[in-house]
Structures are given as structure tokens and as C-alpha cells.
Scaffold this active site. Structure first.
Site, PDB file in Angstrom:
ATOM      1  N   SER A  48       0.859  -1.184   0.000  1.00  0.00           N
ATOM      2  CA  SER A  48       0.000   0.000   0.000  1.00  0.00           C
ATOM      3  C   SER A  48       0.893   1.230   0.000  1.00  0.00           C
ATOM      4  CB  SER A  48      -0.940   0.013   1.206  1.00  0.00           C
ATOM      5  OG  SER A  48      -0.207  -0.001   2.419  1.00  0.00           O
TER       6      SER A  48
ATOM      7  N   CYS B 235       1.944  -0.795  11.754  1.00  0.00           N
ATOM      8  CA  CYS B 235       2.847  -1.938  11.537  1.00  0.00           C
ATOM      9  C   CYS B 235       3.480  -2.411  12.842  1.00  0.00           C
ATOM     10  CB  CYS B 235       3.913  -1.596  10.504  1.00  0.00           C
ATOM     11  SG  CYS B 235       3.203  -1.094   8.911  1.00  0.00           S
TER      12      CYS B 235
END
Length: 203
Positions: free
Chosen positions: A149, A165
Site C-alpha cells: 500500500s 505496523c
């Protein structure tokens, strides 16, 4: 020859199921594909995702995915590139595939005079330590799905609701904040798929 498919704006679960179906049904001769799309607003957790990385409950759905990595955010204004690649046929491993994807993003950003870099142990692409592209893959029978992305011009505020993340206090950025160049999504798609296709075809 890699097939490039435009998928428009897609619900996350629907396209995920489509990727799984494609991967399960392909054979040794099935051409690789790259899918280009955007997602409706959603948080996704990777296989090793921890619930504490969602800092606040909201009305944004949280989906437990089968990709690698931790929690991230998807929304319109972010380019999704799903990589349905037979890495066994190419004779490369998952680490090499990740590196090819990262380098493709770095090459694209350079065309917009954005200097970016990798971070050891933290897949993705960064600009001055701020994350601009996330990456998570799944390998099944030697074939990848999911992908990357790239933040282009989106509402970044939902990233404040997570540890992106899995990293606390990780800043997130996007192309529109870093360049004076005109950002045409169609052109960015062409450039990124060109870089990625070239790297894959040269392996």
C-alpha cells in the site's frame, strides 16, 4: 508476461477472497498478475498482529488477515498493489520478492524527487523515518498474494488510532505532503507497475 488488472475501489474481504481463489486455482502455467485498486476505509491485522496495537475502538472495521505483518490502515487515496506472483517459478524466495517490491516503490518516488529508504527489520518504504508504503505478503504453494500500500493523498488521521505496523509512535506520510509534482493516480499506477514488472521479469 504479467497481467495488470484494474480493480477500482474494493471491499477488503471481497478482494481478499478473490486473491485466495486465484492462488488456489492457478497452475504452473498461469500468468502472474498485478492488481491495482483502492480499499474502502479499514484496519487490517496481519498474522502476528497484536490487539494492543489498536489504540482506540472506532467505527472503522478491523479485519484479521492472513498476510504477514502487523496492523495497518487502508482508505481511498492510497494505492493498493496486490502481487500474485509465482516466486517458485521465478526461483526466488520471499525476502527477494519483498526487496523487489520495496525497490520498485523507491524508484517510483525518485521520479517525484522524493528520496526514500528501507529500514532493516521493518518491511516497507520510509521517507526520513516516516512510513510512506507498507508491505505484507502471503505465500501459498510457492505463490504470493497480498502486496503493498502506497500513501498518495489520503486522510492520515486514522493512523493515530494504531501503532502502524506494530511500531509505537511511528510517523506516517504520503506523496502529496512531499512533492510539488502533480499526482495523477493513473500515472503513478503505470510507473509503479512498470518498475515492478521490470524487476520481476529480470529475476
Amino acid at each position: 508476461m504479467i497481467q495488470i488488472r484494474e480493480k477500482g475501489t474494493q471491499d477488503y474481504t471481497t478482494i481478499w477472497e478473490e486473491m485466495v481463489s486465484f492462488t488456489n486455482s492457478r497452475n504452473a502455467d498461469t500468468p502472474d498478475e498485478i492488481w491495482l485498486l483502492e480499499h474502502e476505509s479499514v484496519f487490517t491485522q496481519g498474522l502476528t498482529g497484536r490487539s494492543e496495537n489498536l489504540l482506540e475502538e472506532t467505527d472503522i472495521s478491523v479485519i484479521q488477515s492472513d498476510r504477514g505483518g502487523q496492523i495497518t490502515y487502508h482508505a481511498p487515496g492510497q494505492l493498493i498493489v496486490y502481487c500474485l506472483i509465482d516466486i517458485k517459478r521465478l526461483g526466488i524466495g520471499i525476502k527477494k520478492m519483498v526487496s523487489l517490491i520495496e525497490q520498485s516503490i523507491i524508484d517510483l518516488l525518485e521520479e517525484y524527487s522524493i528520496s526514500s529508504h528501507k529500514v532493516s527489520g521493518a518491511p516497507g518504504v520510509y521517507v526520513d523515518g516516516s512510513k510512506i508504503a507498507a508491505l505484507g505478503l502471503k505465500v501459498r504453494h510457492g505463490r504470493t498474494y497480498h502486496g503493498l500500500s502506497l500513501n498518495i493523498d489520503m486522510d492520515l488521521s486514522p493512523y493515530k488510532l494504531i501503532n502502524p505496523c506494530g511500531f509505537k509512535d511511528l510517523n506516517v506520510t504520503q506523496m502529496s505532503n512531499l512533492t510539488d509534482n502533480t499526482l495523477e493516480l493513473s500515472e503513478i499506477k503505470k510507473q509503479l507497475t512498470r518498475h515492478l514488472s521490470n524487476y520481476v521479469s529480470r529475476t
